[in-house]
Write an enzyme that holds these catalytic residues in place. Structure first.
Site, PDB file in Angstrom:
ATOM      1  N   TYR A 101     -32.370 -32.870 -86.359  1.00  0.00           N
ATOM      2  CA  TYR A 101     -31.874 -34.203 -86.695  1.00  0.00           C
ATOM      3  C   TYR A 101     -32.917 -35.291 -86.893  1.00  0.00           C
ATOM      4  CZ  TYR A 101     -29.566 -38.421 -85.353  1.00  0.00           C
ATOM      5  OH  TYR A 101     -28.919 -39.710 -85.460  1.00  0.00           O
ATOM      6  N   GLU A 189     -28.453 -41.216 -91.974  1.00  0.00           N
ATOM      7  CA  GLU A 189     -28.585 -39.984 -90.774  1.00  0.00           C
ATOM      8  C   GLU A 189     -28.380 -38.451 -91.570  1.00  0.00           C
ATOM      9  OE1 GLU A 189     -26.407 -39.590 -86.717  1.00  0.00           O
ATOM     10  OE2 GLU A 189     -25.176 -38.966 -88.092  1.00  0.00           O
TER      11      GLU A 189
END
Ligand code: GDP
Ligand code: MN
Length: 377
Positions: A101, A189
């Site tokens: 992530y 993101e």
């Protein structure tokens, strides 16, 4: 404004962040030819703005062209959490060793950027934050200084990637920083960032949210915006109207943000339900009123059109002319209630009444009438 995955993916690509080969399609036949070009197996990804597509059936792997076609036809025009799927991304299937992530957001108080990374990707970062917060590294980056090598090394350490993947990670972080800064992002993101068995890093998903206030500043962003916003809303934006859709049956037109909002409140206050509202702004002539009204009437749920205009630089006769023309062309089966006061009020009123439309000078009376009509069969 949130970008679609394919738009965000294109940005990533442009700024040197590796992404799988991909194409955007809107028909099963195009899905097939894209898959042929990209090479099997492929991943089909529903282009919707709601999150968690994977869990809701919006991500499927196809191993044959037949499968691509049949999956694409079920996915296209289906709904993912209430959002209609109009397009799919056909992407090269990547063999993933680990899912990581990575994201950039704004730090709340200091005006810095906040970079977050976690070795547990592919799941909601909020879940990780709750369950194992020690796995997340957070680093503040000064936008004027930029992302530095020590930031990048700290992130690499926490992600626990092989040393050979460090150059890849650095490019990705620099790309993410540049996108974040040049597009006035609220969020950029990558979840998941895939680590392949060869040690390559590839962004499998892309989420970019741009600050709405920044949209007008950059022509290239406005272009994305126009592409993104479809239907009546997109058309309204291209004409420079602010337009919002709701779930009632009364269409609302006002001039000026204040009056338009007040009009909506009034409809709600008297028990009516707005279907949509549009602000024609100041000084709209007949042509512009015609355009605005035609747009509003396109929304199928509108039973009654409620117009509340205070004529100042806006002339009531121009408003009336525009309204009458639009109603004649596209108002079949719909009712019109008008409250019109101010500049050239008499002329405006004459145009409306001679065409058989109801006219009010009291806002409250007009609102009540519009609601009454909306509740009739
Ligand atoms: P989201 O559910 O909207 O976040 O959609 P993502 O694009 O993040 O995809 C969800 C999940 O599908 C990912 O976390 C991966 O596990 C999986 N996935 C997506 N693309 C690929 C791919 O190319 N290869 C593999 N192995 N998994 C993928
Ligand atoms: Mn994702």
């Amino acid at each position: 404004m949130k970008l679609y995955e394919y738009q965000a993916m294109s940005l990533f690509k442009e700024y040197g962040i590796p992404v799988p080969l991909f194409e955007v399609i809107d028909s099963p036949r195009d899905a097939e030819s894209s898959a042929e070009e990209i090479g099997l197996p492929v991943v089909l990804k529903a282009q919707v703005l709601v999150g968690g597509r994977g869990k809701a059936g919006g991500i499927k792997v196809a191993h044959s062209l037949g499968e691509v076609k049949s999956l694409a036809s079920t996915m296209l025009m289906s709904e993912i959490r209430g959002e209609l799927v109009k397009r799919l991304v056909v992407a090269e299937a990547v063999e993933v060793e680990r899912e990581l992530y990575l994201s950039a957001t704004l730090e709340k108080y200091g005006g810095n950027y906040l970079f977050m990374a976690s070795p547990e990707g592919g799941v909601d970062i909020e879940e990780v934050a709750k369950g194992s917060p020690e796995k997340i590294v957070m680093l503040e980056v000064d936008p004027l200084v930029g992302i530095r090598e020590y930031h990048m090394r700290a992130i690499a350490r926490r992600l626990d990637i092989p040393p050979t993947s460090l150059p890849d990670l650095m490019n990705i972080l620099k790309g993410l920083f540049t996108i974040f800064k040049s597009y006035n992002c609220e969020l950029a993101e990558i979840n998941p960032l895939a680590l392949t068995n060869k040690g390559n890093l590839i962004a499998l998903d892309a989420k970019v949210i741009i600050d709405d206030n920044a949209l007008r500043v950059y022509p290239h962003i406005s272009r994305l915006e126009v592409e993104e916003v479809s239907g009546i809303e997109g058309e309204a934006r291209r004409h420079g109207f602010s337009y919002v859709e709701m779930d009632g049956d009364i269409g609302i037109i006002g001039n000026g943000a204040g009056l338009t909002m007040t009009t909506m409140d009034l409809i709600k206050f008297y028990g009516g339900r707005p279907a949509n509202f549009l602000d024609i702004g100041g000084g709209a002539d007949a042509e512009r009123v015609y355009k605005a009204t035609s747009l509003l009437l396109k929304h199928h749920a509108v039973k009654v059109l409620f117009v509340n205009v205070l004529g100042g630089i806006t002339r009531c006769d121009e408003v009336a002319k525009g309204l009458v023309r639009a109603m004649k062309e596209s108002g079949a089966g719909k009712r019109l209630v008008v409250r019109l006061v101010g500049t050239r009020e008499e002329e405006g009123r004459a145009i409306l009444t001679s065409n058989g439309y109801e006219y009010f000078s009291s806002m409250d009376e007009a609102a009540k009438k519009a609601i009454e009509l909306s509740k009739m069969g």
